[in-house]
Design an enzyme around this catalytic site. Sequence first.
Site, mmCIF file in Angstrom:
data_model
loop_
_atom_site.group_PDB
_atom_site.id
_atom_site.type_symbol
_atom_site.label_atom_id
_atom_site.label_comp_id
_atom_site.label_asym_id
_atom_site.label_seq_id
_atom_site.Cartn_x
_atom_site.Cartn_y
_atom_site.Cartn_z
ATOM 1 N N GLY A 137 0.795 -1.225 0.000
ATOM 2 C CA GLY A 137 0.000 0.000 0.000
ATOM 3 C C GLY A 137 0.820 1.264 0.000
ATOM 4 N N CYS A 158 -16.870 4.244 -25.906
ATOM 5 C CA CYS A 158 -18.206 4.818 -26.026
ATOM 6 C C CYS A 158 -18.806 5.014 -24.632
ATOM 7 C CB CYS A 158 -19.082 3.899 -26.882
ATOM 8 S SG CYS A 158 -20.612 4.686 -27.417
ATOM 9 N N GLU A 159 -18.158 5.870 -23.860
ATOM 10 C CA GLU A 159 -18.565 6.201 -22.492
ATOM 11 C C GLU A 159 -18.211 7.661 -22.226
ATOM 12 O OE1 GLU A 159 -19.998 4.408 -20.065
ATOM 13 O OE2 GLU A 159 -20.028 2.462 -21.090
ATOM 14 N N ARG A 205 -8.281 3.391 -14.243
ATOM 15 C CA ARG A 205 -8.187 4.004 -12.916
ATOM 16 C C ARG A 205 -8.870 5.373 -12.815
ATOM 17 N NH1 ARG A 205 -3.934 5.430 -10.846
ATOM 18 N NH2 ARG A 205 -4.437 4.900 -8.681
ATOM 19 N N GLU A 224 4.791 -6.425 1.044
ATOM 20 C CA GLU A 224 4.486 -6.827 -0.329
ATOM 21 C C GLU A 224 4.170 -5.615 -1.208
ATOM 22 O OE1 GLU A 224 1.530 -9.766 0.651
ATOM 23 O OE2 GLU A 224 -0.037 -8.254 0.822
ATOM 24 N N TYR A 275 -11.403 5.153 -9.908
ATOM 25 C CA TYR A 275 -10.966 5.770 -8.646
ATOM 26 C C TYR A 275 -10.848 7.287 -8.715
ATOM 27 C CZ TYR A 275 -9.051 1.010 -7.933
ATOM 28 O OH TYR A 275 -8.862 -0.337 -7.844
#
Length: 449
Positions: A248, A360-361, A329, A289, A333
């Site tokens: 993180g 197409c968005e 992303r 990690e 987010y």
Amino acid sequence: MYLHGTSRINEAGHLEIGGCDAVELAKRFGTPLYVMDEAWIRSRMRNFVKAAKETMIPFRVAYASKAFNTLAMCRLVDEEGLLLDVVSGGELFTALRAGMPAERIYFHGNNKSPAEIELALDAGIRLFVADNFTELEMLEAIAAHKGKVARVILRVSPGVEAHTHAYIQTGQADSKFGFDLESGQALQGVRMAEEAGHLCLEGFHCHIGSQIFETEAFELAAEKMAGLCKDSYGQFGFETKVLNMGGGFGIRYDENDHPQPVERYVNIIADAMKKQFAGLPFLPEIWIEPGRAIVGTAGTTLYTLGTVKEVPGVRKYVAVDGGMTDNPRPALYQAKYEAFLANRALEEAEEVVSIAGKCCESGDMLIWDLPLPAVRQGDLLAVPCTGAYNYSMSSNYNRFPRPAVVFVQNGQAELVVKRETYEDLISHDVIPKRLLKNAPAAELEMIRS
């Protein structure tokens, strides 16, 4: 503009990564194109490993492969001596096929299938990160059937809410991940694992979220996880061998991001552990990690600019030949990115534009309000810091083929993922025979071939 790793602006005013001119890369491999700076990836790995060794306590670094998992990437992980974290049968299969030693692989996931568990057991992986009681029961049953012992650590939700986007918070009590600490589930998990005949409990895992800059959350998580280790020792005599504090660690995407140095993240965790385990007869091996923190800033996506739409007095939209299919992303987010023209990198900004994807968005917008030189159709746009969760989250929405991936270093560019073709898109489609009877003969022949 902020450049990472080996990136620089060369004498032609072009972006150069790993000694390779971005304009030449685009000509050779096409766009959109993921460009990965191999030297920078290795440097980031080595920074974490060096910091871990300098803590003078047992400390291992793993690579969280969900950030970016390919055969070539797994080879880098193996060569640099890291552990490898996988979260699916597909990631495990990739790692094994790449020659990653199974004893350095461990398996995450909140809903591992029996087939995935069997694949991992048969391969002889290092351990499973067990996420819930159901999984412990499955692991015990499958291991017993195979006459094996499954080594496990328990994923725990420590009740720590990191300051990050709600979708990537994972350490709070109300989470789909892990045994809840506050309610006593974690200790119930210890009892269940210890009483099982084919499980070997080795310790615990937590992960409090992603893209975290503060260090206080890691300190608090370390304190809570150490408390669980102490309680497990007091109640069951269980001595924790592995305590995985997850990842993180944040990276810089834009000027508002202020990540800590690798050494600070590592030292904060190590110092907390030294303090928490002082006076106890055991000190677990500490694992972390990082995924994004290793590959995030090593990746740059190259796009070709296409159409322009200007709404007078409102906004100028500039479309690229990619979008949310290669970088979801921003849509998922509200992630922020910087970008610049890779073929005109020394020119001053003259206008502010918004970078639109070609899906197409209406929500397929990569960057809002980006200062650039006066744009021209065919310009090459570089978006840095796209090494993590871009290729790995890419899709074929609107039936767009996924981009190629290249590794660059020392002036050499090597293809590590081929660009998908239209033929690739339909390679798994099947037309039932009943739907073929009225198809033109030419089309039938094309389908058969």
